[in-house]
Design an enzyme around this catalytic site. Structure first.
Site, short mmCIF file in Angstrom:
data_model
loop_
_atom_site.label_atom_id
_atom_site.label_comp_id
_atom_site.label_asym_id
_atom_site.label_seq_id
_atom_site.Cartn_x
_atom_site.Cartn_y
_atom_site.Cartn_z
N HIS A 1 35.71 52.87 60.46
CA HIS A 1 35.26 53.54 61.69
C HIS A 1 34.58 52.54 62.64
CE1 HIS A 1 33.55 57.04 63.99
NE2 HIS A 1 32.64 56.13 64.29
N GLU A 2 33.59 51.83 62.11
CA GLU A 2 32.88 50.85 62.95
C GLU A 2 33.81 49.72 63.38
OE1 GLU A 2 30.12 51.81 64.14
OE2 GLU A 2 29.82 53.45 62.71
N HIS B 1 35.51 50.66 66.52
CA HIS B 1 34.66 50.41 67.70
C HIS B 1 34.70 48.92 68.06
CE1 HIS B 1 32.74 54.30 68.27
NE2 HIS B 1 32.32 54.36 67.03
N GLU C 1 34.88 56.41 70.78
CA GLU C 1 35.06 57.19 69.56
C GLU C 1 36.55 57.42 69.27
OE1 GLU C 1 32.26 57.43 68.01
OE2 GLU C 1 32.80 58.77 66.36
MG MG Z 1 31.31 56.14 66.12
#
Ligand code: MG
Length: 502
Positions: free
Chosen positions: A267-268, A271, A297
């Site tokens: 997830h990170e 980003h 996101e």
């Molecule tokens: Mg996030």
């Protein structure tokens, strides 16, 4: 970036100063979360307050508003106009909201954070309620100073997702909620729905060192540049961009569950890929970072959910998992691993929610905070309203405040209008992916673990633009239409009907 007009050159010089301050603030914030000795908290808070004040003074300087006016007249190209637009938006907060309100807000939220922490530990909402009440009153004042047409909540939403309105949120959520609730029902009542999961829990031990190796492996594989970033553990995983060549991610190792670190690292990583992929010409300009929380996101959720929890990716990962965790996962098969990463179960805690129930947690928060800001709900009645909505949307009622209304830090930080961007990310991701599927064979790329072809599509269509286009311009440009819920609904329904065979 080469700019001809003096006003624009001067504006860029100003931006470099304020962005340097905010990157240093970011660095000490990263250190606070990753390395800080417990005794150093007060000193660190002083460093942080000093930099915040320094930067506020720079933004409030009258020269800057004059410079912005001149630059607005002088801006001719798309990039120049975007630079002025982004800086005007950033300056708006400092110039329109009176200084005493900004100072008061900062003071109240730092006290509220401590009160929230304690109240959460004791699971006693009433201890936090007076702080929350004050934070809401200040947010209403801030909204008034920022300006809005119909709804004060719009002014707050705009701080996180430029142009987003409560009316739009309501429309998206009205379309999402019935399908998602229905899907949760069907899944949990399906024939093969397991009541418990194998390979995780107190009987299992996954050494943090192994989890780190797995996280680094996944980051490298999706294309994160470790020469221009790093991975560290922190209590709450996050990504931070500290300027060119330095985009860091953190993760959290849960010793009884190997999934947490893996999914949060991916997830990170999503980003971070966005930040690492912005056009190098935009470095040290107001175009250098991701454009909004919602678009950001979309990147993290695409990599976490559409790649990381995808059967093909998990198939590719199986030999790695079974080598690293031979005793724990040696007997696992792909169906079990797929289910493990896609287990749907209504729970109390948002950050632990699966892909299907997640948005229902957001809808609840949106409705409550919208009502709080509009004076339709009092902070006294909040826990009752929270539990009613939990019952309505997820069919469960938290037994205590720490598992309910006190679980998130956002309101203690003073952030109202932030939550909807999480759900927006899912919608953007699905709509972008639909556009991607017209150009590349995503399934084939996943089957071959060829993530480079997927990353280069993102680079070319989204990442390189940084903050050049506003979210609505970007989604229209890339997909040819306004943001819609249909791609997400079709993605989520198809995926989970497949997994649970319903
Ligand atoms: Mg996030």
């Amino acid at each position: 970036m080469k700019l001809k007009k003096k006003s624009l050159k001067d504006l860029l010089t100003f931006y470099k100063e304020v962005s340097t301050i905010s990157q240093i603030e970011g660095l000490i914030g990263w250190d606070l979360n990753v390395n800080l000795p417990p005794e150093a908290a007060t000193t660190r808070a002083q460093h942080s307050a000093f930099l915040t004040k320094l930067s506020a003074e720079k933004w409030k300087d009258e020269k800057i508003s004059n410079l912005l006016k001149n630059a607005e007249t002088d801006a001719a190209t798309l990039e120049e106009k975007a630079i002025v637009r982004n800086l005007k938006k950033a300056a708006k907060y400092y110039t329109q909201v009176p200084e005493e309100i900004i100072v008061k807000f900062s003071k109240v939220t730092s006290e509220a954070f401590m009160a929230w922490n304690k109240a959460k530990q004791d699971s006693r909402y009433s201890d936090f309620e007076p702080f929350l009440k004050e934070i809401i009153e200040i947010n209403k004042i801030i909204a008034k100073h920022l300006g809005y047409k119909n709804d004060p909540y719009d002014a707050l939403l705009d701080l996180y997702e430029p142009g987003l309105t409560a009316k739009q949120c309501r429309k998206y959520f009205k379309e999402l909620q019935p399908t998602l609730s229905n899907l949760v029902n069907k899944i949990t009542k399906s024939k093969n729905y397991p009541k418990a999961l194998p390979f995780i829990g107190p009987n299992y031990y996954y050494p943090p060192e192994d989890q780190k190796q797995l996280s680094l492996f996944a980051l490298r594989k999706i294309g994160y540049d470790l020469q221009a970033g790093r991975l560290d553990p922190s209590p709450h995983p996050f990504t931070i961009s500290l300027g060119f060549g330095d985009v860091r991610v953190t993760t959290k190792y849960t010793e009884s569950d190997f999934r947490d670190a893996l999914t949060s690292t991916i997830h990170e990583g999503g980003h971070a890929l966005y930040e690492q992929g912005v056009d190098e010409n935009y470095v040290a300009t107001p175009l250098e970072g991701g454009v909004s929380l919602g678009i950001h996101e979309s990147q993290s959720r695409f990599w976490e959910n559409q790649v990381g929890r995808n059967r093909s990716f998990l198939k590719f990962l199986m030999p790695v998992l079974q080598t690293l965790y031979s005793t724990q996962l040696g007997s696992a098969d792909l169906d079990q691993i797929e289910l493990l990463f896609n287990y749907v179960k209504p729970g109390f805690i948002r950050i632990e929610a699966d892909e299907v129930t997640y948005t229902l947690h957001i809808i609840l928060r949106f409705e409550l905070e919208h009502a709080l800001i509009n004076g339709e709900l009092s902070t006294k009645d909040l826990p009752r309203a929270w539990n009613e909505k939990m019952k309505k949307y997820l069919g469960i009622v938290p037994p205590s405040d720490d598992l309910g209304v006190l679980q998130d830090v956002h309101w203690a930080y003073g952030s109202f209008g932030y939550f909807p961007t999480y759900s927006l990310g899912n919608l953007y991701a699905a709509q972008f992916t639909h556009a991607m599927s017209k150009e590349i064979d995503i399934q084939k790329a996943l089957d071959e673990a060829n993530f480079a072809v997927i990353l280069s599509w993102w680079r070319e269509n989204v990442h390189k633009y940084g903050s050049l286009y506003y979210p609505n311009e970007l989604i229209n440009r890339v997909t040819g239409e306004e943001l819609s819920t249909k791609y997400y609904l079709s993605y989520i329904t198809k995926k989970f009907k497949g997994i649970y065979k319903i």
